[in-house]
Design an enzyme around this catalytic site. Structure first.
Site, short mmCIF file in Angstrom:
data_model
loop_
_atom_site.label_atom_id
_atom_site.label_comp_id
_atom_site.label_asym_id
_atom_site.label_seq_id
_atom_site.Cartn_x
_atom_site.Cartn_y
_atom_site.Cartn_z
N GLY A 1 0.83 -1.21 0.00
CA GLY A 1 0.00 0.00 0.00
C GLY A 1 0.85 1.24 0.00
N ASN A 2 0.22 2.38 0.22
CA ASN A 2 0.96 3.65 0.28
C ASN A 2 0.30 4.58 1.28
OD1 ASN A 2 -1.06 5.39 -1.18
ND2 ASN A 2 -0.72 3.79 -2.70
N ARG A 3 0.90 5.74 1.48
CA ARG A 3 0.46 6.62 2.59
C ARG A 3 -0.61 7.62 2.19
NH1 ARG A 3 5.43 9.62 4.04
NH2 ARG A 3 3.93 10.87 5.19
N SER A 4 -1.19 7.49 1.01
CA SER A 4 -2.20 8.47 0.62
C SER A 4 -3.35 8.49 1.64
CB SER A 4 -2.75 8.11 -0.76
OG SER A 4 -3.85 8.93 -1.04
#
Ligand code: C5P
Length: 411
Positions: free
Chosen positions: A212-215
């Site tokens: 995943g990512n930090r958006s």
């Protein structure tokens, strides 16, 4: 929503800081109007920092913009927290000797008051008569609650907790908004259908893990809210977003939220929405890779260090650009790490050329900027890399700048 938060002179004013912050985090445009006495408890600097807008108590500031009337007429919702006995009395009498009083007389929006005072003052016949008069006029009264008061006493008079004021106010405005906004879709985007993606995709590794990512989803949600407030019909395709971020969008009568998780689902959602859209905005942080074969059961430590075989995800934006309908505008985002402004521009230009979107919104990201925060700093370029606009401030301010650029681009 454009929310005016009136703050009057009670110790509970410090709790209203949390209320304002929660409203801003949920994507609302918040203007704080303190009374002179309120500023003895919490200063203008704090209100400006949490609301991200200038704060004044005076009707004589910004006279050319008729700020004293504009705040009231622009408001979709007015919350007074804490509301002192004195303010309730002034409201009941329609006294307008400061900016808050004028704003209250100028507004047609729902008004929610959260009284806070000593029990004796709350129970006094004058206060009760004022409350009855305000209720009869349609003002919503939240609290006060029973509990410990400043000075060691206890009893009814304590301000309702900010979370409860927030949910009561949003419920009240929801009813009002659904009744009024539905019928009056005016604004410079009215008549347009737009599709916006937001959040970050998650690509499963096994039943419990993902890439995943930090958006946080804040910028995309702010774009959806700004478009809907300006009259557009919006489909918001939301991958994973932080708690609470979608609340205002879920309640907006002109926003339909479609929740997705992986890049493949986001592609399906956006392709579907783009088929009907005049403007397509890809804000979501899409994972560039997914695991080629998702493990059906949890990968276990005893089986040794796993090696993940990654395959590229489709570039959704590129696909949307390729299938763009005549007249449709496609907007992409480029979150880049860069050590200088020149490097940021250069990276943006290369991406603009590669993606071919009508507009590319370039912003710098790093460990501590871009993602997760409530502010953003952007430049908008066309497919040739020419810089058309720059904006910085709240994600809502940035969102409005993007829509201004879209409008300028439309035939
Ligand atoms: O290639 P990069 O991720 O830097 O490009 C960012 C832009 O492309 C964003 O608008 C993002 O939503 C979009 N994107 C996409 N599909 C991907 C990766 C990014 O649509 N697989």
């Amino acid at each position: 929503m454009f929310v005016v938060v009136g703050v009057t002179g009670g110790i509970a004013a410090y709790k209203t800081v949390h209320l304002v912050r929660a409203l801003v985090t949920n994507g609302h445009e918040v203007h704080v109007v303190p009374t002179e006495n309120a500023l003895r408890f919490v200063g203008a600097t704090t209100w400006e920092a949490v609301s991200r807008h200038p704060v004044t108590t005076s009707v004589h500031d910004d006279v050319s913009e008729v700020r004293h009337v504009a705040l009231g007429t622009s408001a979709d919702l007015v919350i007074i927290a804490p509301a002192t006995a004195n303010t309730l009395a002034k409201m009941a009498a329609g006294i307008a000797d400061d900016l808050l009083g004028v704003t209250l007389l100028a507004t047609a929006a729902p008004v929610v008051v959260a009284p806070a005072m000593h029990t004796a003052m709350w129970e006094h016949a004058a206060t009760q008569a004022n409350i009855a008069a305000l209720r009869a006029r349609g003002v919503h009264v939240v609290g006060p609650v029973d509990g410990p008061l400043t000075g060691g006493d206890a009893g009814p008079g304590r301000m309702t907790e900010p979370d409860e004021i927030l949910s009561a106010a949003l419920r009240i405005s929801d009813v009002a908004v659904r009744g009024i906004v539905d019928a009056t879709a005016s604004g410079d985007l009215s008549g347009l259908t737009v599709a916006v993606s937001t959040g970050g995709t998650r690509e499963p590794i096994d039943p419990v893990r993902y890439l995943g990512n930090r958006s946080s989803g804040r910028q995309g949600t702010a774009l959806a809210l700004a478009a809907a407030d300006r009259g557009a019909e919006v489909t918001l395709v939301a991958a994973h977003v932080d708690d609470g971020v979608l609340d205002a969008a879920l309640r907006h009568p002109r926003i339909t939220v479609a929740r997705v998780s992986t890049a493949a689902e986001l592609q399906e959602g956006m392709t579907d929405a783009a088929a009907r859209a005049d403007v397509v905005v890809m804000v979501a942080a899409v994972a560039d890779y997914r695991v080629s074969a998702v493990a059906p059961t949890k990968l276990r430590k005893e089986d040794g260090v796993p090696s993940l075989d990654l395959v590229p995800n489709p570039d959704i934006l590129a696909g949307l650009v390729a299938s763009r309908r005549p007249g449709q505008i496609v907007v992409g985002f480029a979150a880049e790490t860069a050590s200088t402004d020149a490097e940021l521009v250069e990276r943006g230009r290369r991406k603009a050329a590669r993606k071919g979107a009508d507009l590319l919104v370039v912003n710098r990201v790093d460990w501590d900027r871009g993602f997760e925060g409530v502010d953003n700093d952007i430049l908008i370029m066309d497919a040739d890399g020419e810089i058309l606009a720059e904006a910085s401030g709240s994600k809502r301010t940035v969102a409005d700048a993007v829509w201004d650029a879209v409008i300028a681009r439309r035939p």
